[in-house]
Design an enzyme around this catalytic site. Structure first.
Site, PDB file in Angstrom:
ATOM      1  N   GLY A  74     -30.026 -38.803  36.232  1.00 45.43           N
ATOM      2  CA  GLY A  74     -29.518 -37.600  35.588  1.00 45.43           C
ATOM      3  C   GLY A  74     -28.929 -36.665  36.625  1.00 45.43           C
ATOM      4  CD  GLN A  95     -29.174 -31.754  39.768  1.00 43.41           C
ATOM      5  OE1 GLN A  95     -29.025 -32.268  38.672  1.00 43.41           O
ATOM      6  NE2 GLN A  95     -29.923 -32.293  40.712  1.00 43.41           N
ATOM      7  CB  CYS A 108     -34.903 -33.176  41.618  1.00 44.63           C
ATOM      8  SG  CYS A 108     -33.487 -32.142  41.217  1.00 44.63           S
ATOM      9  CG  LEU A 109     -30.042 -37.125  42.133  1.00 42.87           C
ATOM     10  CD1 LEU A 109     -28.714 -37.401  41.448  1.00 42.87           C
ATOM     11  CD2 LEU A 109     -30.425 -38.248  43.075  1.00 42.87           C
ATOM     12  CG  HIS A 111     -35.457 -33.209  35.711  1.00 43.10           C
ATOM     13  ND1 HIS A 111     -36.471 -33.246  36.656  1.00 43.10           N
ATOM     14  CD2 HIS A 111     -34.303 -33.041  36.418  1.00 43.10           C
ATOM     15  CE1 HIS A 111     -35.936 -33.098  37.868  1.00 43.10           C
ATOM     16  NE2 HIS A 111     -34.631 -32.978  37.741  1.00 43.10           N
ATOM     17  CD  GLU A 112     -30.811 -34.039  35.176  1.00 43.51           C
ATOM     18  OE1 GLU A 112     -30.140 -33.115  35.689  1.00 43.51           O
ATOM     19  OE2 GLU A 112     -31.470 -34.838  35.870  1.00 43.51           O
ATOM     20  CG  HIS A 145     -31.246 -29.139  37.069  1.00 44.26           C
ATOM     21  ND1 HIS A 145     -31.525 -28.583  38.302  1.00 44.26           N
ATOM     22  CD2 HIS A 145     -31.676 -30.426  37.135  1.00 44.26           C
ATOM     23  CE1 HIS A 145     -32.092 -29.485  39.079  1.00 44.26           C
ATOM     24  NE2 HIS A 145     -32.210 -30.616  38.398  1.00 44.26           N
TER      25      HIS A 145
END
Length: 175
Positions: free
Chosen positions: A46, A51, A95-96, A137-138, A141
């Site tokens: 994701g 991000q 997380c990226l 999660h996304e 963000h």
């Protein structure tokens, strides 16, 4: 398609509330394509627009981890949560924007979301398992929230220090 740099925590843009997407145009389609390419390359399941430094309500995801299975990329524009289950599930999240750091996060086991597709169609779907975790999660963000915000202060501070060190190391490598 262009791979976009992924912001690393702490970065103030990751803590901002994102603005709704006003129009689905060529630039937005390019952003979605770039985000999917960036997510797959990372690799991740994701990626939210903030991000990559774009403060708009958009995220992409694909929770198919089996390399033999066909990918199922999804682009969710202006998503909203319409229902969450009372039952919860704990999953070790990463997380990226917080590379190589993982922690258990408890979230609703199922979630229903409504969003607009790149074709301008409004759809609603219920997610469970990894898809539910990833979607929540996304979605977080887009509201300036990271999975770290679910952790205790000591663990959050320890990970933040590691990310600050990583950013310093990467900055030195570019010189």
């Amino acid at each position: 398609m262009t791979l976009r740099p992924i912001l690393i925590h702490p970065d103030p843009r990751l803590k901002k509330l994102c603005d709704p997407v006003a129009a689905i145009d060529r630039d937005l389609r390019r952003l979605a394509d770039d985000m999917l390419a960036t997510m797959y390359e990372a690799p991740g399941i994701g990626l939210a627009a903030p991000q990559v430094g774009v403060l708009r309500r958009l995220f992409v995801m694909d929770c198919i981890k089996d390399h033999a299975a066909a990918p199922q990329p999804m682009v969710l524009i202006n998503p909203e949560v319409t229902w969450v289950s009372e039952a919860t599930r704990t999953y070790e999240e990463g997380c990226l924007s917080v590379p190589e750091q993982f922690a258990d996060v408890t979230r609703p086991a199922e979630v229903r979301m409504r969003w607009t597709t790149l074709e301008g169609k409004v759809v609603e779907e219920q997610f469970d398992g990894l898809w539910a975790t990833c979607a929540q999660h996304e979605f977080d963000h887009l509201n300036g929230k990271l999975f770290l915000d679910y952790l205790g202060p000591l663990k959050r501070q320890m990970i933040t220090r590691k990310m600050e060190k990583l950013k310093r190391e990467r900055a030195r490598e570019t010189f």
